[in-house]
Design a protein around this motif. Structure first.
Motif, short mmCIF file in Angstrom:
data_model
loop_
_atom_site.label_atom_id
_atom_site.label_comp_id
_atom_site.label_asym_id
_atom_site.label_seq_id
_atom_site.Cartn_x
_atom_site.Cartn_y
_atom_site.Cartn_z
N PRO A 71 77.28 36.69 18.96
CA PRO A 71 76.18 36.14 18.15
C PRO A 71 74.86 36.20 18.90
CG PRO A 71 78.10 34.71 18.05
CD PRO A 71 78.40 35.74 19.10
N THR A 72 73.81 36.58 18.18
CA THR A 72 72.40 36.64 18.63
C THR A 72 72.11 37.83 19.54
OG1 THR A 72 72.51 35.28 20.65
CG2 THR A 72 72.29 34.12 18.53
N ASP B 68 79.19 43.20 6.13
CA ASP B 68 78.02 43.46 5.30
C ASP B 68 76.77 43.44 6.17
OD1 ASP B 68 79.84 43.39 3.32
OD2 ASP B 68 78.95 41.73 2.19
N ILE B 69 76.04 44.52 6.16
CA ILE B 69 74.78 44.61 6.91
C ILE B 69 73.64 44.67 5.90
CG2 ILE B 69 73.42 45.94 8.56
CD1 ILE B 69 76.01 46.99 9.74
N LEU B 70 72.72 43.73 6.01
CA LEU B 70 71.57 43.68 5.11
C LEU B 70 70.40 44.37 5.80
CD1 LEU B 70 71.56 42.49 2.31
CD2 LEU B 70 70.52 40.41 3.20
N VAL B 71 69.88 45.43 5.20
CA VAL B 71 68.75 46.16 5.79
C VAL B 71 67.51 45.88 4.96
CG1 VAL B 71 70.34 47.95 6.59
CG2 VAL B 71 69.09 48.31 4.48
N TYR B 72 66.35 45.89 5.64
CA TYR B 72 65.12 45.43 5.02
C TYR B 72 64.01 46.48 5.08
CZ TYR B 72 67.33 40.82 5.53
OH TYR B 72 68.19 39.76 5.48
N ASP B 73 63.04 46.30 4.18
CA ASP B 73 61.73 46.94 4.22
C ASP B 73 61.82 48.47 4.34
OD1 ASP B 73 60.80 44.37 4.00
OD2 ASP B 73 60.52 44.10 6.15
N ASN B 74 61.28 49.02 5.45
CA ASN B 74 61.17 50.47 5.57
C ASN B 74 62.52 51.18 5.70
OD1 ASN B 74 60.93 49.04 8.22
ND2 ASN B 74 61.20 51.08 9.03
N ILE C 117 73.84 52.71 13.55
CA ILE C 117 72.79 51.77 13.16
C ILE C 117 72.29 51.09 14.43
CG2 ILE C 117 72.18 49.85 11.65
CD1 ILE C 117 74.59 50.55 9.94
N TYR C 118 71.00 51.21 14.66
CA TYR C 118 70.42 50.77 15.92
C TYR C 118 69.76 49.39 15.79
CZ TYR C 118 70.90 55.77 16.94
OH TYR C 118 71.39 57.04 17.13
N SER C 119 70.02 48.54 16.76
CA SER C 119 69.38 47.23 16.88
C SER C 119 69.72 46.30 15.72
CB SER C 119 67.86 47.38 17.02
OG SER C 119 67.28 46.17 17.47
N ILE C 120 71.03 46.11 15.49
CA ILE C 120 71.49 45.15 14.48
C ILE C 120 71.41 43.74 15.07
CG2 ILE C 120 73.47 44.43 13.09
CD1 ILE C 120 74.48 47.31 13.22
N HIS C 121 70.97 42.81 14.25
CA HIS C 121 70.85 41.41 14.68
C HIS C 121 72.02 40.61 14.11
CE1 HIS C 121 68.34 37.43 14.63
NE2 HIS C 121 69.30 37.42 15.53
N PRO C 122 73.00 40.21 14.97
CA PRO C 122 74.08 39.34 14.49
C PRO C 122 73.63 37.88 14.54
CG PRO C 122 74.53 40.04 16.74
CD PRO C 122 73.18 40.60 16.37
N GLN D 219 79.25 31.17 10.65
CA GLN D 219 79.57 32.54 10.32
C GLN D 219 78.45 33.45 10.81
OE1 GLN D 219 80.06 32.55 6.08
NE2 GLN D 219 77.92 32.14 5.66
N ILE D 220 78.77 34.73 10.90
CA ILE D 220 77.82 35.71 11.42
C ILE D 220 77.23 36.51 10.26
CG2 ILE D 220 77.52 37.73 12.91
CD1 ILE D 220 78.04 35.22 14.45
#
Length: 765
Positions: free
Chosen positions: A304-305, A365-371, A387-392, A404-405
């Motif tokens: 986590p984090t 499930d990975i939520l991707v944002y914006d650009n 996928i680079y630099s995922i934030h758990p 949960q993560i």
């Protein structure tokens, strides 16, 4: 003919150009000059696919290089061709052709800052009386020369410590940092890579190309790159690399002992035997001198984090809202923590349902944002990704004793955030495929015993949706859609019953309030459960004017975690404005990743900054630190969205509290985290509406409390978008057509009545 092909015979054109035309230099192509009877000549270094504009006009874009001034900082220009000339050029034009254009119109180029080309572009069309002359290269000769070993040139490679401003060089380097290709603000794709070599000098290269496949195929730090014909320029005392005419690249795996196989989209390139030695030497040097991370983290090793890179396979995807997109992925291992399942409708989820159900305990499930959303939408189910630099992110679940993560790929490209598609020939993917094929899925679910109803329930479960609703708001009422285990109940029965109860109803919408839909947007505090109106722009402007009375304190400028600039306006008020740019690793970030703070700015100046930078925080100086303005004003701005804090529940902290986030390895700079660090209880934008429902047996008032699910529009974006307001009005016109006494049928599902009112989400049928 407006487009003419010309041959070169004994060094001269067989047909000379018209005698009244005179050659124009690139440096003289400026607005205000007379370009009548002038022509510009250049080498074709890039062309884009032939397309059609909205009105059906053919459009073709070409980039020309001025061969008379190769060492200039800017030596290329965009040519925009319209109509039949566009179609004719696209059929005959090749890279390397000499291109002459006359009768052109000069206009400002909106992409000059992004693509590094001339400030203006040339517009060409038959209607404008333009003419194009193309000197073609004999294709057969060019091909034979390329294939012939005897004429293969011997390239000289320049060490990074010997680079000079204005030169075009060939070089080798090891990837220390990179950003996967992303869509720039212009028409091209952009990629950023920082290289190092044994000279202990680093070079950051910003590369543009209209074809993403023509950019370097970098998969990880430690890869080795060869650049041919890259242009060097000096900026702020440091050398930088940019694309130039004939730019080409090869990429190699940087692992010691790995096969030396170049990655490139080009079918023709040179690679000499002695270059293998260069690559092997760079591999050995990098292994002992460069901090290269090990294999990408697997889901079973997630902490986590701690941000991480993930190599995985895509098995499902779905649109969540206008600014986020869901990717369902797996790597054959199981995350050791409970993971958040993003609730989406079954019909919106792309992917093989049977496989998704089999893998339900292994996917995340990975939520991707914006650009990143545009690329995520284009990904093919079954493709292999890095996928680079995922934030758990660790978050509280419904049970306070369990966490949960959540997996997020935040917007921007800071720290190399992005998505790369890896070919099945990649060694890491070969290893992953073999591992995935070995995973035993039999224990997950016996699919032969499952009915289609059970499959549908998997993705539309009450548990998932209830969890999502409770995450947004803890109320005594929960309303869900498409729940089939309750029978329809007449409104008369509901009105005569005691609360609380659960019902499913079928009714029509008689009226709704407010009629002016923008008035339904409120600000809600989840902590004290209060609601308030959204302040208007005049309030914010007044607060900014009041804060500008206090001049910025110079002693607070240029700290260890932000750089400052200050100037005085030239108007009568002589205002002092200060902007503080937050740094990371003692370096300023790209504008789209930058958080800044402003003192003394007007409302107009603040809005200008929000269009270019990721986040803007209005502040004022005290003796010891910067501080937030009155919480009647937004404490944070992102694009058109203003974020407010609850006056009752917030305990604002000094701005220096942000320094701890700036010092993190990969700060995410998301509104919720910024608010938490600054002691702000973030107010959420919500829709609050009153519906009057009837079914022939009675009438019932229902109150809508929703963030974005009902209208499929984030409440935070409504007030600044006329288009979204129109979309919202169209939805209500469908539910309750103007001029009719009753609207269409509405189904409300799994609804709890409490104290003679109900709060609900509804779907029209």
């Amino acid at each position: 003919m407006p487009v003419q092909l010309l041959k070169i015979i004994k060094g001269k054109s067989e047909i000379p150009l018209p005698s009244h035309l005179q050659k124009e230099d690139l440096k003289n192509l400026q607005e205000g000059f007379d370009h009548t009877n002038k022509y510009f000549q250049g080498l074709v270094i890039l062309s884009y696919p032939l397309t059609k504009l909205r009105d059906g006009t053919d459009f073709f874009k070409v980039v020309l290089q001025d061969l008379d001034d190769l060492c200039s900082q800017i030596n290329s220009i965009n040519i925009l061709i319209y109509g039949k000339m566009a179609e004719d050029c696209a059929k005959v034009l090749h890279h390397g052709d000499t291109f002459v254009v006359a009768g052109f119109k000069l206009a400002k180029s909106p992409t000059a800052r992004e693509d590094g080309r001339h400030d203006c572009h040339l517009e060409v069309s038959e209607e404008a009386g333009s003419a194009i002359y193309i000197y073609t290269i004999p294709r057969a000769t060019a091909a034979s020369e390329t294939a012939s070993v005897s004429v293969t040139p011997k390239y000289v490679y320049t060490p990074l410590n010997c680079l000079k401003d204005g030169t075009i060089v060939n070089l080798y380097g090891v990837v220390k940092f990179f950003k996967p290709p992303y869509v720039s603000k212009g028409t091209d794709y952009c990629s950023v890579v920082t290289l190092v070599d044994p000279s202990n000098v680093k070079l950051t290269c910003t590369l543009f190309n209209g074809n993403v496949d023509c950019l370097p195929k970098i998969y990880k730090v430690g890869d080795i790159i060869r650049f041919h014909r890259i242009k060097i320029r000096e900026y702020n005392g440091q050398m930088q690399g940019i694309t130039s005419v004939g730019f080409a690249s090869l990429t190699f795996d940087g692992t010691v002992g790995a096969p030396i196989v170049p990655r490139t989209s080009s079918k023709v390139y040179t690679f000499m035997d002695e270059e293998q030695k260069t690559i092997e030497e760079l591999r050995v040097w990098a292994a002992s001198n460069l901090s290269i991370s090990g294999p990408a983290v697997k889901l079973s090793g997630v902490q986590p984090t701690l941000f991480f890179d993930l190599t995985c396979q895509l098995v499902g995807k779905a649109k969540v809202d206008g600014s986020s997109f869901l990717l369902k992925v797996w790597d054959g291992t199981k995350c050791p923590y409970p993971t958040w399942k993003v609730p989406v409708e079954a019909r919106d989820l792309e992917g093989e349902k049977i496989l998704l159900h089999q893998l339900r305990n292994l996917t995340v499930d990975i939520l991707v944002y914006d650009n990143h959303v545009q690329l995520a939408k284009s990904l093919k189910i079954g493709s292999f990704l890095r996928i680079y630099s995922i934030h758990p992110k660790q978050a509280s679940a419904d049970n306070e004793d369990v966490s949960q993560i959540e997996f997020h790929l935040h917007g921007g490209t800071c720290y190399g955030r992005g998505i790369g598609v890896l070919p099945e020939s990649n060694p890491d993917i070969k290893e992953l495929k073999a591992f995935l094929e070995s995973v035993d899925l039999a224990d997950s679910q016996n699919m032969e015993s499952m009915s289609s109803v059970e499959l549908d329930g998997t993705f539309n479960s009450v548990t998932d949706l209830e969890s999502h609703l409770r995450r947004c708001q803890q109320l005594s009422v929960t309303v869900l859609t498409d729940h089939q285990d309750l029978n329809n109940t007449e409104l008369k029965t509901i009105l005569n019953s005691t609360a609380p109860q659960q019902y499913r109803i079928r009714a029509k919408l008689r009226t709704y309030k407010p009629q002016k839909l923008y008035q339904s947007i409120k600000l809600h505090c989840s902590k004290c459960n209060s609601l308030q109106e959204v302040p208007d722009g005049d309030d914010f402007d007044f607060i900014l004017q009041g804060s500008a009375v206090t001049a910025p304190n110079p002693e607070l400028h240029n700290t260890s975690w932000y750089d400052s600039v200050m100037w005085t306006t030239q108007d009568q008020k002589q205002r002092k404005i200060a902007i503080h740019f937050v740094k990371h690793d003692e370096m300023l970030q790209q504008p789209e990743d930058t958080l800044l703070m402003i003192e003394g700015g007007t409302l107009k100046e603040v809005w200008k900054l929000t269009k270019r930078f990721k986040f803007v925080i209005p502040v004022r100086s005290t003796e010891d630190d910067l501080e937030l303005l009155d919480l009647s004003a937004p404490f944070l701005l992102q694009g058109n969205i203003k974020y407010y804090g609850c006056k009752q529940c917030s305990t604002p902290k000094p701005i220096k509290s942000l320094s701890s986030v700036a010092a993190e390895q990969r700060p995410s700079w998301e509104p919720t985290e910024i608010a938490q660090v600054l002691g702000i209880e973030l107010l959420q934008y919500v829709f609050i509406m009153k519906f009057t429902l009837v079914d022939g047996t009675g009438a019932l008032n229902a109150y809508l409390f929703d963030y974005e699910k009902f209208f499929h529009i984030p409440a935070s974006e409504i007030l600044t978008s006329n288009f979204l307001q129109q979309k919202m009005q169209m939805t209500m016109n469908t539910l309750c057509p103007p001029g009719r006494k009753l609207g269409i049928n509405v189904i409300c599902i799994h609804m709890e009545v409490n104290l003679n009112t109900l709060v609900l989400n509804v779907t029209a049928h």
